[in-house]
Design a protein around this motif. Structure first.
Motif, PDB file in Angstrom:
ATOM      1  N   GLU A 153      45.094  36.946  45.248  1.00 14.94           N
ATOM      2  CA  GLU A 153      44.966  37.166  43.816  1.00 14.94           C
ATOM      3  C   GLU A 153      45.643  38.473  43.391  1.00 14.94           C
ATOM      4  N   PRO A 196      37.085  26.612  49.428  1.00 11.00           N
ATOM      5  CA  PRO A 196      38.542  26.773  49.308  1.00 11.00           C
ATOM      6  C   PRO A 196      39.324  25.510  49.652  1.00 11.00           C
ATOM      7  N   LYS A 205      46.792  31.315  45.647  1.00 10.67           N
ATOM      8  CA  LYS A 205      45.719  31.271  46.643  1.00 10.67           C
ATOM      9  C   LYS A 205      46.236  31.663  48.033  1.00 10.67           C
TER      10      LYS A 205
END
Length: 255
Positions: free
Chosen positions: A121, A192, A117
């Motif tokens: 990616e 997130p 993260k």
């Protein structure tokens, strides 16, 4: 095979409801792990992956419940290790080995996810996100399901002594988790900071499993309270960020 007359007793229903609630609480970390790991799949396969993961968790727990004597036997030492600083030998059990492997796997997997993260990616040559295969994800889910199932089963054995009640509680709890798994996954993936918090929780649970493998028991109530408190604080922060108005500069009075 099973004595159904027990359902005429009030105590049976109280035990069933209590154990079902406990199974749901203990299964939250399993849902979080499945939600995060399934995010590695193509979006079109993620719902199917979550369903397969939870169904496998249900099957594994029922199979383990049907072999309770084997699970209890895992608490017997397989061999002993001479520890110089201790006044007795350290007895290594089958449960210790499973918890150690599962805890290390959970720490490694969660740390890798955090690193991914932060670094971004992986991408294909065409620039799209690189997805994992369904088979690879299912294998990881099965491995961690086995570890989480031991916690669940040992809790069940401590609360009730009837296998039928245990199986019904597991089925009911899995039904609830299956119904809300999509909501939990969407919430975690949309936010997130929640996802990072969830991964941190999984690392903490992994450390707890490793400690238990070395016979250092940690009160789970402290762990779950810390998780709940951190989640409440983060939810409040999210609401505050949504309500916060952007800073507006006042017109200068000296133009």
């Amino acid at each position: 095979m099973f004595d159904l007359s027990i359902f005429s007793e009030t105590q049976t229903w109280v035990s069933l409801l209590t154990l079902t609630f406990m199974e749901i609480v203990l299964g939250i970390d399993n849902i979080i792990f499945i939600s995060i790991i399934v995010n590695r799949l193509d979006p079109a396969q993620q719902k199917r992956g979550r369903t397969i993961g939870l169904v496998l968790a249900l099957v594994i727990r029922i199979l383990l419940l049907m072999s309770i004597s084997w699970i209890v036997g895992l608490k017997a030492p397989l061999f002993h290790i001479d520890v110089p600083w201790a006044d007795h030998d350290f007895g290594v059990t089958g449960r210790d080995i499973i918890l150690l492997i599962g805890g290390l796997f959970l720490i490694a997997k969660s740390t890798t996810e955090i690193h991914t993260k932060l670094q971004g990616e992986e991408e294909t040559e065409a620039g799209g996100k690189l997805y994992s295969s369904m088979g690879r994800i299912i294998i990881q889910i099965v491995l961690i399901d086995i570890v989480f199932s031991f916690d669940s089963i040992l809790t069940a054995v401590g609360l009730v002594d009837n296998v039928l009640i245990m199986i019904l509680a597991v089925v009911l709890s899995m039904g609830v988790m299956l119904a809300f798994s999509g909501v939990v996954a969407d919430f975690v993936n949309r936010n997130p900071t929640i996802k990072m918090l969830a991964l941190s929780f999984l690392i903490m649970i992994g450390v707890m499993l490793v400690m238990e493998a070395f016979h250092k028991e940690i009160e789970k109530g402290y762990i779950y309270f810390a998780m709940f408190f951190s989640l409440v604080v983060e939810v409040l922060n999210m609401r505050l960020r949504k309500k916060a108005d952007p800073v507006r500069l006042r017109d200068s009075q000296f133009d």
